[in-house]
Design an enzyme around this catalytic site. Structure first.
Site, PDB file in Angstrom:
ATOM      1  N   LYS A  24      -3.222   4.332   5.242  1.00  0.00           N
ATOM      2  CA  LYS A  24      -3.868   3.216   5.935  1.00  0.00           C
ATOM      3  C   LYS A  24      -3.532   3.221   7.424  1.00  0.00           C
ATOM      4  O   LYS A  24      -2.552   3.796   7.871  1.00  0.00           O
ATOM      5  CB  LYS A  24      -3.431   1.884   5.296  1.00  0.00           C
ATOM      6  CG  LYS A  24      -3.937   1.705   3.851  1.00  0.00           C
ATOM      7  CD  LYS A  24      -5.421   1.437   3.800  1.00  0.00           C
ATOM      8  CE  LYS A  24      -5.954   1.334   2.356  1.00  0.00           C
ATOM      9  NZ  LYS A  24      -5.433   0.179   1.631  1.00  0.00           N
ATOM     10  N   ARG A  42      -0.952   3.033  -5.386  1.00  0.00           N
ATOM     11  CA  ARG A  42      -2.209   3.801  -5.397  1.00  0.00           C
ATOM     12  C   ARG A  42      -2.145   4.787  -4.233  1.00  0.00           C
ATOM     13  O   ARG A  42      -2.005   4.369  -3.081  1.00  0.00           O
ATOM     14  CB  ARG A  42      -3.385   2.836  -5.262  1.00  0.00           C
ATOM     15  CG  ARG A  42      -4.754   3.474  -5.322  1.00  0.00           C
ATOM     16  CD  ARG A  42      -5.826   2.382  -5.237  1.00  0.00           C
ATOM     17  NE  ARG A  42      -7.177   2.942  -5.298  1.00  0.00           N
ATOM     18  CZ  ARG A  42      -7.854   3.371  -4.239  1.00  0.00           C
ATOM     19  NH1 ARG A  42      -7.317   3.283  -3.030  1.00  0.00           N
ATOM     20  NH2 ARG A  42      -9.079   3.883  -4.372  1.00  0.00           N
TER      21      ARG A  42
END
Length: 286
Positions: free
Chosen positions: A231, A266
């Site tokens: 991210k 994840r």
């Protein structure tokens, strides 16, 4: 810490009982990301061919991941939606090809019609970044006996990073997740996983506050998933502009999440996460 997820449909590795099947695991499991989209923010196009997607999923299974999360629509900031039929054309052949792979198949979708088709094709779990806001999505999961991952997102992918604002990000996100969980269970969804939605309508400060407050969420009754893989916050912290280069930062964030009680992380680099979590578990056991 023992973790569990209840289904009302057969699931690889789950224990059968009078009310369905329960998947049990210890510590933090890995959910491997399998994007079958041409425009994912970090691995777009890599798994577009069926053979490549199936091979990657089997490699993640062999490495020790518990879940494989198949996505046919990018949810990166600014992403445009794709029609349901196109998303189904991407994910359904992969699900069918992995139906006997012996791993738990999750499908990352915001569309009830895609979720219904995916569950009929052999998927076991729905990962909905809109947090089951659509009552039809709750109905689909309830009818199929499939649990769902309920995520928090401010806005929608096309606009979520346009000046996100909260008075108290931790309180608002946690309250939202608990409300959505109650509504899902009341609608007949057999179980839920909570995901605070790192990177979905949040600034760097919002993301860090949620990660630091993770024990407040993991201390509740539902398993918690953290998805910080590659991210943008890693770029803000460590100056890593290319998403595919952010796996070291992803590991650091996810090891922090595991120490905070996360049931699932994840990740794109799924095998590396399995290895790192096993080492951390061994250190903690000493």
């Amino acid at each position: 810490m023992r973790q569990a997820l209840t289904f009302r449909r057969p699931v690889p590795g789950a224990e059968r009982h009078a009310d369905g099947w329960t998947l049990n695991w210890a510590g933090t499991a890995v959910m491997g990301i399998l994007n079958v989209t041409p425009d994912s923010f970090s691995d777009g196009g890599r798994h577009a061919a069926l053979d490549a997607a199936v091979a990657s999923a089997r490699a993640m299974r062999d490495a020790g991941v518990l879940f494989v999360d198949i996505g046919g629509e990018s949810t990166r900031p600014g992403a445009a939606p794709v029609p349901a039929h196109e998303e189904m054309d991407r994910v359904l052949p992969v699900i069918r090809a992995l139906a006997d792979a012996g791993t738990v198949l999750s499908v990352d979708t915001m569309k009830p019609e895609v979720a219904a088709a995916a569950l009929a094709a052999g998927a076991h779990l729905i990962n909905d970044v809109t947090g089951l806001r659509d009552p039809q999505m709750r109905a689909v999961c309830a009818d199929a006996g499939a649990p769902a991952c309920v995520m928090h997102m401010q806005g929608e992918p096309r606009t979520m990073q346009r000046d996100p604002h909260y008075a108290d990000v931790v309180q608002e996100v946690h309250d939202y997740l608990h409300v959505q969980a109650r509504e899902a269970l009341a609608a007949g969804v057999p179980d839920v996983i909570l995901d605070p939605g790192i990177g979905f309508g949040k600034t760097l400060e919002h993301n860090l506050a949620l990660l630091r407050a993770l024990p407040d969420l993991t201390g509740g009754p539902h398993p918690v998933l953290i998805g910080a893989s590659r991210k943008r916050l890693i770029d803000f912290i460590a100056d890593v502009p290319v998403a595919a280069d952010r796996d070291p930062g992803s590991l650091a964030l996810h090891l922090h999440a595991a120490r905070g009680g996360a049931a699932i992380v994840r990740a794109h680099a799924a095998a590396a996460h399995v290895q790192a979590l096993r080492v951390q578990t061994a250190l903690n056991a000493g």
